[in-house]
Scaffold this motif. Structure first.
Motif, PDB file in Angstrom:
ATOM      1  N   ASP A 278      -7.296  -9.173   3.803  1.00 24.31           N
ATOM      2  CA  ASP A 278      -7.249  -9.996   2.588  1.00 24.31           C
ATOM      3  C   ASP A 278      -7.856  -9.274   1.388  1.00 24.31           C
ATOM      4  O   ASP A 278      -7.438  -9.499   0.250  1.00 24.31           O
ATOM      5  CB  ASP A 278      -7.979 -11.319   2.817  1.00 24.31           C
ATOM      6  N   VAL A 279      -8.848  -8.419   1.637  1.00 26.45           N
ATOM      7  CA  VAL A 279      -9.476  -7.685   0.541  1.00 26.45           C
ATOM      8  C   VAL A 279      -8.469  -6.737  -0.092  1.00 26.45           C
ATOM      9  O   VAL A 279      -8.362  -6.629  -1.330  1.00 26.45           O
ATOM     10  CB  VAL A 279     -10.705  -6.906   1.048  1.00 26.45           C
ATOM     11  N   VAL A 280      -7.712  -6.034   0.738  1.00 27.63           N
ATOM     12  CA  VAL A 280      -6.694  -5.101   0.231  1.00 27.63           C
ATOM     13  C   VAL A 280      -5.592  -5.864  -0.479  1.00 27.63           C
ATOM     14  O   VAL A 280      -5.111  -5.454  -1.549  1.00 27.63           O
ATOM     15  CB  VAL A 280      -6.129  -4.254   1.384  1.00 27.63           C
ATOM     16  N   GLN A 281      -5.179  -6.971   0.092  1.00 21.76           N
ATOM     17  CA  GLN A 281      -4.106  -7.743  -0.524  1.00 21.76           C
ATOM     18  C   GLN A 281      -4.503  -8.244  -1.907  1.00 21.76           C
ATOM     19  O   GLN A 281      -3.727  -8.138  -2.874  1.00 21.76           O
ATOM     20  CB  GLN A 281      -3.739  -8.930   0.371  1.00 21.76           C
ATOM     21  N   SER A 282      -5.707  -8.780  -2.025  1.00 20.32           N
ATOM     22  CA  SER A 282      -6.147  -9.284  -3.325  1.00 20.32           C
ATOM     23  C   SER A 282      -6.347  -8.157  -4.335  1.00 20.32           C
ATOM     24  O   SER A 282      -6.204  -8.371  -5.543  1.00 20.32           O
ATOM     25  CB  SER A 282      -7.450 -10.076  -3.165  1.00 20.32           C
ATOM     26  N   ALA A 283      -6.657  -6.956  -3.849  1.00 23.58           N
ATOM     27  CA  ALA A 283      -6.906  -5.832  -4.756  1.00 23.58           C
ATOM     28  C   ALA A 283      -5.615  -5.249  -5.327  1.00 23.58           C
ATOM     29  O   ALA A 283      -5.610  -4.750  -6.460  1.00 23.58           O
ATOM     30  CB  ALA A 283      -7.686  -4.739  -4.028  1.00 23.58           C
ATOM     31  N   PHE A 284      -4.506  -5.321  -4.564  1.00 20.90           N
ATOM     32  CA  PHE A 284      -3.288  -4.624  -4.992  1.00 20.90           C
ATOM     33  C   PHE A 284      -2.104  -5.543  -5.255  1.00 20.90           C
ATOM     34  O   PHE A 284      -1.160  -5.132  -5.946  1.00 20.90           O
ATOM     35  CB  PHE A 284      -2.885  -3.580  -3.942  1.00 20.90           C
ATOM     36  N   ALA A 285      -2.109  -6.752  -4.719  1.00 26.08           N
ATOM     37  CA  ALA A 285      -0.998  -7.657  -4.981  1.00 26.08           C
ATOM     38  C   ALA A 285      -0.949  -8.004  -6.471  1.00 26.08           C
ATOM     39  O   ALA A 285      -1.951  -8.385  -7.065  1.00 26.08           O
ATOM     40  CB  ALA A 285      -1.154  -8.929  -4.145  1.00 26.08           C
ATOM     41  N   GLY A 286       0.210  -7.854  -7.052  1.00 23.96           N
ATOM     42  CA  GLY A 286       0.375  -8.156  -8.465  1.00 23.96           C
ATOM     43  C   GLY A 286       0.112  -6.993  -9.405  1.00 23.96           C
ATOM     44  O   GLY A 286       0.312  -7.129 -10.622  1.00 23.96           O
ATOM     45  N   LYS A 287      -0.341  -5.852  -8.898  1.00 18.77           N
ATOM     46  CA  LYS A 287      -0.557  -4.693  -9.765  1.00 18.77           C
ATOM     47  C   LYS A 287       0.789  -4.147 -10.235  1.00 18.77           C
ATOM     48  O   LYS A 287       1.797  -4.272  -9.539  1.00 18.77           O
ATOM     49  CB  LYS A 287      -1.330  -3.594  -9.027  1.00 18.77           C
ATOM     50  N   PRO A 288       0.850  -3.512 -11.379  1.00 19.66           N
ATOM     51  CA  PRO A 288       2.107  -2.970 -11.891  1.00 19.66           C
ATOM     52  C   PRO A 288       2.747  -1.992 -10.901  1.00 19.66           C
ATOM     53  O   PRO A 288       2.089  -1.088 -10.400  1.00 19.66           O
ATOM     54  CB  PRO A 288       1.680  -2.238 -13.177  1.00 19.66           C
ATOM     55  N   GLY A 289       4.023  -2.214 -10.618  1.00 15.83           N
ATOM     56  CA  GLY A 289       4.765  -1.334  -9.718  1.00 15.83           C
ATOM     57  C   GLY A 289       4.667  -1.707  -8.254  1.00 15.83           C
ATOM     58  O   GLY A 289       5.431  -1.197  -7.435  1.00 15.83           O
ATOM     59  N   VAL A 290       3.745  -2.598  -7.885  1.00 23.84           N
ATOM     60  CA  VAL A 290       3.583  -2.988  -6.484  1.00 23.84           C
ATOM     61  C   VAL A 290       4.438  -4.218  -6.209  1.00 23.84           C
ATOM     62  O   VAL A 290       4.297  -5.251  -6.859  1.00 23.84           O
ATOM     63  CB  VAL A 290       2.105  -3.287  -6.165  1.00 23.84           C
ATOM     64  N   LYS A 291       5.326  -4.100  -5.222  1.00 20.30           N
ATOM     65  CA  LYS A 291       6.200  -5.212  -4.859  1.00 20.30           C
ATOM     66  C   LYS A 291       5.496  -6.182  -3.920  1.00 20.30           C
ATOM     67  O   LYS A 291       5.553  -7.402  -4.116  1.00 20.30           O
ATOM     68  CB  LYS A 291       7.473  -4.674  -4.201  1.00 20.30           C
ATOM     69  N   SER A 292       4.845  -5.652  -2.881  1.00 24.59           N
ATOM     70  CA  SER A 292       4.193  -6.528  -1.906  1.00 24.59           C
ATOM     71  C   SER A 292       3.171  -5.742  -1.108  1.00 24.59           C
ATOM     72  O   SER A 292       3.206  -4.505  -1.061  1.00 24.59           O
ATOM     73  CB  SER A 292       5.219  -7.159  -0.955  1.00 24.59           C
ATOM     74  N   VAL A 293       2.257  -6.471  -0.493  1.00 25.11           N
ATOM     75  CA  VAL A 293       1.269  -5.904   0.419  1.00 25.11           C
ATOM     76  C   VAL A 293       1.421  -6.639   1.748  1.00 25.11           C
ATOM     77  O   VAL A 293       1.250  -7.863   1.804  1.00 25.11           O
ATOM     78  CB  VAL A 293      -0.167  -6.064  -0.121  1.00 25.11           C
ATOM     79  N   GLU A 294       1.747  -5.900   2.810  1.00 21.41           N
ATOM     80  CA  GLU A 294       2.035  -6.522   4.104  1.00 21.41           C
ATOM     81  C   GLU A 294       1.131  -5.962   5.189  1.00 21.41           C
ATOM     82  O   GLU A 294       0.813  -4.777   5.199  1.00 21.41           O
ATOM     83  CB  GLU A 294       3.507  -6.312   4.486  1.00 21.41           C
ATOM     84  N   ASP A 295       0.757  -6.853   6.082  1.00 25.69           N
ATOM     85  CA  ASP A 295      -0.106  -6.493   7.205  1.00 25.69           C
ATOM     86  C   ASP A 295       0.727  -6.491   8.486  1.00 25.69           C
ATOM     87  O   ASP A 295       1.367  -7.494   8.812  1.00 25.69           O
ATOM     88  CB  ASP A 295      -1.245  -7.522   7.311  1.00 25.69           C
ATOM     89  N   GLN A 296       0.714  -5.370   9.213  1.00 27.17           N
ATOM     90  CA  GLN A 296       1.497  -5.281  10.451  1.00 27.17           C
ATOM     91  C   GLN A 296       1.001  -6.233  11.532  1.00 27.17           C
ATOM     92  O   GLN A 296       1.705  -6.472  12.509  1.00 27.17           O
ATOM     93  CB  GLN A 296       1.464  -3.848  10.991  1.00 27.17           C
ATOM     94  N   ARG A 297      -0.195  -6.766  11.363  1.00 30.38           N
ATOM     95  CA  ARG A 297      -0.706  -7.701  12.371  1.00 30.38           C
ATOM     96  C   ARG A 297       0.176  -8.936  12.482  1.00 30.38           C
ATOM     97  O   ARG A 297       0.241  -9.567  13.538  1.00 30.38           O
ATOM     98  CB  ARG A 297      -2.130  -8.137  12.034  1.00 30.38           C
ATOM     99  N   LYS A 298       0.874  -9.287  11.406  1.00 31.39           N
ATOM    100  CA  LYS A 298       1.733 -10.467  11.449  1.00 31.39           C
ATOM    101  C   LYS A 298       2.838 -10.304  12.483  1.00 31.39           C
ATOM    102  O   LYS A 298       3.287 -11.276  13.081  1.00 31.39           O
ATOM    103  CB  LYS A 298       2.348 -10.706  10.062  1.00 31.39           C
ATOM    104  N   ILE A 299       3.279  -9.059  12.683  1.00 27.18           N
ATOM    105  CA  ILE A 299       4.312  -8.808  13.685  1.00 27.18           C
ATOM    106  C   ILE A 299       3.772  -9.078  15.075  1.00 27.18           C
ATOM    107  O   ILE A 299       4.472  -9.584  15.963  1.00 27.18           O
ATOM    108  CB  ILE A 299       4.814  -7.348  13.570  1.00 27.18           C
ATOM    109  N   LEU A 300       2.487  -8.742  15.295  1.00 27.82           N
ATOM    110  CA  LEU A 300       1.890  -8.901  16.615  1.00 27.82           C
ATOM    111  C   LEU A 300       1.453 -10.329  16.898  1.00 27.82           C
ATOM    112  O   LEU A 300       1.294 -10.699  18.064  1.00 27.82           O
ATOM    113  CB  LEU A 300       0.674  -7.965  16.741  1.00 27.82           C
ATOM    114  N   GLU A 301       1.245 -11.120  15.837  1.00 24.94           N
ATOM    115  CA  GLU A 301       0.746 -12.476  16.046  1.00 24.94           C
ATOM    116  C   GLU A 301       1.702 -13.310  16.889  1.00 24.94           C
ATOM    117  O   GLU A 301       1.275 -14.158  17.677  1.00 24.94           O
ATOM    118  CB  GLU A 301       0.507 -13.165  14.702  1.00 24.94           C
ATOM    119  N   ASN A 302       3.031 -13.083  16.739  1.00 27.40           N
ATOM    120  CA  ASN A 302       3.997 -13.832  17.536  1.00 27.40           C
ATOM    121  C   ASN A 302       3.845 -13.498  19.013  1.00 27.40           C
ATOM    122  O   ASN A 302       3.919 -14.380  19.878  1.00 27.40           O
ATOM    123  CB  ASN A 302       5.418 -13.527  17.068  1.00 27.40           C
ATOM    124  N   LEU A 303       3.645 -12.202  19.309  1.00 26.90           N
ATOM    125  CA  LEU A 303       3.452 -11.792  20.701  1.00 26.90           C
ATOM    126  C   LEU A 303       2.180 -12.400  21.273  1.00 26.90           C
ATOM    127  O   LEU A 303       2.179 -12.943  22.386  1.00 26.90           O
ATOM    128  CB  LEU A 303       3.405 -10.266  20.796  1.00 26.90           C
TER     129      LEU A 303
END
Length: 303
Positions: free
Chosen positions: A146-171
């Motif tokens: 969440d710290v990284v997401q809040s630091a870079f989400a919305g910055k100029p040129g940045v489309k999105s910040v994604e965490d690969q853990r979301k892929i594992l959460e389903n498993l």
């Protein structure tokens, strides 16, 4: 108390109620096997979380030309080289959080996508320019995403910040669901086993009411009279625990020698975890049977 007498009485009880004893042994074995499997699934989930969470990365994706028409965040067009460098500069300042960062260009992202999806029909229509550049960030503590997401989400040129853990959460959610299902079935099987133990002790006490009456007349204590019945139930539970342990060991060897060879992306737990669970099953089975027999005898063993 003479051990020979207790052993002989156990043998008599088991022979007289052979079919019910077999039912007790099988039900206890199945319920304890499910209990052990539930514990092992919990250990497996925790092991996989520790193994994979150390390897997951946070991806900071940059805008492409095609994103200008579909994303308000990228309305200014593709990210510039300066915007990519600005993100890197900020990452370098986050030394306590960021372990390492790797840049992936559009061409590298396209090649990786092509290698992992060789039969995808979109390969002929999509070029490397459609793939976003990204910084792949490995964190010292994956929980601080969440710290990284809040630091870079919305910055100029940045489309999105994604965490690969979301892929594992389903498993992990699936495995936790299996653990819950095993726990529910285990409780039902333990209840059935308790009913069978109670019924077996009742039948055994009734069939030997004459012997117990004579023992009362000669001054035998309650403990002396009840001990053969309790030991009989505990012995049947011990046999069930041995069977359950065998099932868990067989399952472990199947996983290690067959499943692990074909599903190599999962880090399976070792034999030590199974050997840790087995003594718990023995104590649980014998303790459950002994207590159930003792309570039953207080009510039904009256001469």
């Amino acid at each position: 108390m003479r051990a020979q007498f207790v052993l002989s009485e156990i043998g008599v009880g088991l022979r007289r109620n052979l079919t019910m004893t077999i039912a007790v042994v099988v039900s206890v074995a199945l319920s304890l096997a499910l209990a052990g499997a539930s514990l092992l699934v919990r250990d497996q989930v925790n092991s996989m979380k520790g193994y994979w969470y150390d390897k997951v990365e946070v991806s900071i994706y940059f805008c492409t030309k095609s994103d200008a028409k579909t994303s308000a965040q990228c309305s200014a067009g593709a990210a510039t080289d300066q915007q990519v460098k600005d993100v890197k500069t900020q990452l370098d300042k986050m030394t306590q959080l960021v372990q390492s960062s790797t840049f992936e260009s559009s061409a590298e992202a396209y090649k990786r996508w092509k290698d992992t999806n060789p039969d995808n029909p979109l390969l002929a229509a999509v070029g490397a320019d459609a793939m976003p550049q990204s910084w792949r960030v490995k964190l010292n503590d994956p929980e601080k995403y969440d710290v990284v997401q809040s630091a870079f989400a919305g910055k100029p040129g940045v489309k999105s910040v994604e965490d690969q853990r979301k892929i594992l959460e389903n498993l992990f959610g699936l495995l936790n669901g299996l653990q819950t299902a095993a726990f529910v079935i285990m409780v039902l099987m333990l209840f059935v086993a308790l009913l069978l133990i109670v019924n077996t002790v009742r039948v055994s006490a009734f069939s030997r009411r004459r012997e117990t009456g004579i023992m009362r007349l000669v001054g035998a204590s309650n403990f002396y009279v009840q001990m053969p019945f309790i030991a009989e139930a505990a012995f049947a539970a011990l046999l069930g625990a041995v069977m359950a342990s065998g099932l868990l060991l067989a399952g472990h060897f199947f996983v290690q020698n067959f499943l692990a060879q074909r599903v190599q992306f999962i880090h399976f737990i070792g034999l030590s975890s199974v050997l840790t669970v087995i003594p718990l099953l023995v104590v649980l089975g014998m303790g459950m049977a002994g207590i159930a027999a003792f309570i039953t005898l207080r009510k039904y063993l009256k001469v």
